[in-house]
Design an enzyme around this catalytic site. Structure first.
Site, PDB file in Angstrom:
ATOM      1  N   SER A  91       0.835  -1.201   0.000  1.00 44.36           N
ATOM      2  CA  SER A  91       0.000   0.000   0.000  1.00 44.36           C
ATOM      3  C   SER A  91       0.868   1.249   0.000  1.00 44.36           C
ATOM      4  O   SER A  91       1.972   1.259   0.578  1.00 44.36           O
ATOM      5  CB  SER A  91      -0.854  -0.018   1.270  1.00 44.36           C
ATOM      6  OG  SER A  91      -1.427   1.243   1.485  1.00 44.36           O
ATOM      7  N   TYR A 109      -1.416  -0.857  10.775  1.00 43.62           N
ATOM      8  CA  TYR A 109      -1.685  -1.445   9.450  1.00 43.62           C
ATOM      9  C   TYR A 109      -0.480  -1.216   8.525  1.00 43.62           C
ATOM     10  O   TYR A 109       0.026  -2.150   7.892  1.00 43.62           O
ATOM     11  CB  TYR A 109      -2.948  -0.832   8.858  1.00 43.62           C
ATOM     12  CG  TYR A 109      -3.136  -1.135   7.391  1.00 43.62           C
ATOM     13  CD1 TYR A 109      -3.398  -2.432   6.959  1.00 43.62           C
ATOM     14  CD2 TYR A 109      -3.030  -0.122   6.423  1.00 43.62           C
ATOM     15  CE1 TYR A 109      -3.564  -2.711   5.592  1.00 43.62           C
ATOM     16  CE2 TYR A 109      -3.196  -0.397   5.073  1.00 43.62           C
ATOM     17  CZ  TYR A 109      -3.450  -1.686   4.670  1.00 43.62           C
ATOM     18  OH  TYR A 109      -3.605  -1.961   3.323  1.00 43.62           O
ATOM     19  N   LYS A 119       2.382  -3.850   6.623  1.00 40.15           N
ATOM     20  CA  LYS A 119       2.735  -3.876   5.193  1.00 40.15           C
ATOM     21  C   LYS A 119       4.250  -3.717   5.019  1.00 40.15           C
ATOM     22  O   LYS A 119       4.875  -4.425   4.234  1.00 40.15           O
ATOM     23  CB  LYS A 119       2.002  -2.763   4.435  1.00 40.15           C
ATOM     24  CG  LYS A 119       0.504  -2.994   4.326  1.00 40.15           C
ATOM     25  CD  LYS A 119       0.173  -4.198   3.455  1.00 40.15           C
ATOM     26  CE  LYS A 119      -1.278  -4.545   3.428  1.00 40.15           C
ATOM     27  NZ  LYS A 119      -1.572  -5.852   2.840  1.00 40.15           N
ATOM     28  N   ASN A 172     -13.885   4.681   3.916  1.00 39.44           N
ATOM     29  CA  ASN A 172     -13.275   5.294   2.735  1.00 39.44           C
ATOM     30  C   ASN A 172     -14.273   6.166   1.982  1.00 39.44           C
ATOM     31  O   ASN A 172     -15.482   5.961   2.038  1.00 39.44           O
ATOM     32  CB  ASN A 172     -12.710   4.215   1.810  1.00 39.44           C
ATOM     33  CG  ASN A 172     -11.594   3.443   2.477  1.00 39.44           C
ATOM     34  OD1 ASN A 172     -11.691   2.241   2.673  1.00 39.44           O
ATOM     35  ND2 ASN A 172     -10.551   4.141   2.869  1.00 39.44           N
ATOM     36  N   ARG A 230      -6.074  12.645  -3.530  1.00 37.82           N
ATOM     37  CA  ARG A 230      -5.588  11.263  -3.588  1.00 37.82           C
ATOM     38  C   ARG A 230      -5.533  10.783  -5.024  1.00 37.82           C
ATOM     39  O   ARG A 230      -6.195  11.332  -5.903  1.00 37.82           O
ATOM     40  CB  ARG A 230      -6.545  10.315  -2.811  1.00 37.82           C
ATOM     41  CG  ARG A 230      -6.640  10.577  -1.313  1.00 37.82           C
ATOM     42  CD  ARG A 230      -5.357  10.209  -0.579  1.00 37.82           C
ATOM     43  NE  ARG A 230      -5.506  10.416   0.859  1.00 37.82           N
ATOM     44  CZ  ARG A 230      -5.340  11.593   1.483  1.00 37.82           C
ATOM     45  NH1 ARG A 230      -4.998  12.675   0.792  1.00 37.82           N
ATOM     46  NH2 ARG A 230      -5.501  11.683   2.793  1.00 37.82           N
TER      47      ARG A 230
END
Ligand code: NAD
Ligand code: UFG
Length: 332
Positions: A124, A148, A152, A198, A230
């Site tokens: 990510s 999180y 990753k 989200n 984004r």
């Protein structure tokens, strides 16, 4: 190729399964359905026009992973399975480390036992932390800022160690930016539980009347309209990026990381307007406080993906919104 998809019944896994199956690969879905619907494997099979084997099991059950790898004579694995909610990872970090880290160790052990050494990993853009420059290329320093993100980053580093220990491994970490959208049929898509965290699923639920209004988290960022920017990428483009990476790994050993993004940033208000256009509905919103941990802007430099994989995103923001709306209308 025979390809096992852990988390293959999930949002990104299901679209990737379809693209790989339609490209002629034999795809096996491996999922414990902890965050997906039991109907998804059947749906993908009917869309692909061929039955995709489905193994309902946990990736931490190493023996069951090994069995699936042997039985289906797997050549390569795409590892989507894991937990992905940033806020939840702060509340229950042990669950996140157990699933995301232990899950990957278990998978690697099973792969090692049967000598399957080709792996794509779902990473990510969160591993970059607060952007130090834009657009973000793969040389940007990594700095995870929540549990999180740390899972990753740890997995990426672990996979680097594994690749360095044995030249037969072929490992690619794909750093996704903001996946949105759905297959154009609206048959599969993102199915968040409860209140969506989200932006895109939240907007879709406001458009359909399930939720009253969107909260825009901050309009005082140093961006053109003050709202966060984004790099939203259509999930079908993302799925095709996986197909390109599988192809690439057939002729490349070692370990590498590649951004999967479009290179184009959109603001929250750009997203609201695009969704209003696609759905023909108004999206009421209020300006709320900034969400802790959010960055003002984050978008990819996708040049490495184009150079190495020959892949680039082709679908537009209108495609992302239209397919999300189609899926939303099918599910309510
Ligand atoms: P998702 O929750 O829809 O899919 C994950 C799937 O894995 C689910 O079907 C779930 O049931 C399964 N799963 C979870 N733990 C498992 C386990 N221990 N054993 C077997 N199956 C298990 O999520 P997604 O959006 O499709 O994300 C897929 C991957 O991409 C995740 O690793 C996620 O962290 C990563 N990613 C997602 C995003 C995003 O915004 N969606 C962004 C960057 C990276
Ligand atoms: N936003 C709102 N209102 C909402 C939800 C979001 O204004 O109700 C805003 C956010 O403040 C941000 C933008 O919409 O500016 C996008 O937010 P998302 O939650 O959709 O996405 P993030 O960029 O925060 O995070 C996502 C995933 C992470 C992943 C990251 C980078 O949730 O897991 O993309 O890939 F790490």
């Amino acid at each position: 190729m025979n390809i096992l998809l852990t988390g293959g019944a999930g949002y990104i896994g299901s679209h990737t399964a379809l693209v790989l199956a339609q490209a002629g690969h034999n795809v096996v879905l491996f999922d414990n359905l902890s965050n997906s619907d039991a109907a998804v494997p059947e749906k993908i099979s009917s869309m692909a026009g061929k039955k995709l084997p489905f193994v309902q099991a946990d990736v931490r059950a190493t023996d069951l992973v090994e069995k699936a790898l042997r039985e289906h004579r797997i050549d390569a694995v795409v590892h989507f399975a894991g937990f992905k909610a940033v806020g939840e990872s702060v509340a229950v970090p042990i669950e996140y480390y157990a699933n995301n880290i232990h899950g990957t160790v278990s998978l690697l052990q099973a792969m090692q036992r049967v000598s399957v050494k080709t792996l794509l990993f779902s990473s990510s853009a969160t591993v970059y932390g607060l952007p130090q420059y834009l657009p973000i290329d793969e040389a940007h320093p990594t700095h995870a800022i929540n549990p999180y993100g740390r899972t990753k980053l740890h997995v990426e580093e672990m996979l680097g160690d594994v690749a360095r220990s044995d030249a037969a491994w072929r490992i690619m970490c794909l750093r996704y930016f903001n996946p949105v959208g759905a297959h154009e049929s609206g048959m599969i898509g993102e199915r968040p539980n409860g209140i969506p965290n989200n932006l895109m699923p939240f907007i879709a639920q406001v458009a359909s009347g399930e939720r009253e209004r969107l909260q825009v988290f901050g309009n005082d960022y140093p961006t053109a309209d003050g709202t966060g920017i984004r790099d939203y990428i259509h999930v079908m483009d993302l799925a095709e990026g996986h197909a390109a990476a599988v192809h690439y790994l057939q002729s490349h050993q070692g370990w590498d990381v590649i951004n999967l993004g479009t290179g184009q940033g959109y603001s929250v208000l750009d997203m609201v307007r695009a969704f209003e256009k696609a759905s023909g509905r108004g999206i009421p919103y209020v300006i709320a406080a900034r969400r802790p941990g959010d960055v003002p802007a984050c978008y990819a430099n996708p040049a490495k993906a184009k150079r190495l994989l020959g892949w680039q995103a082709t679908r537009s923001l209108d495609d992302m919104c239209a397919s999300t709306w189609q899926f939303q209308r099918n599910r309510v």
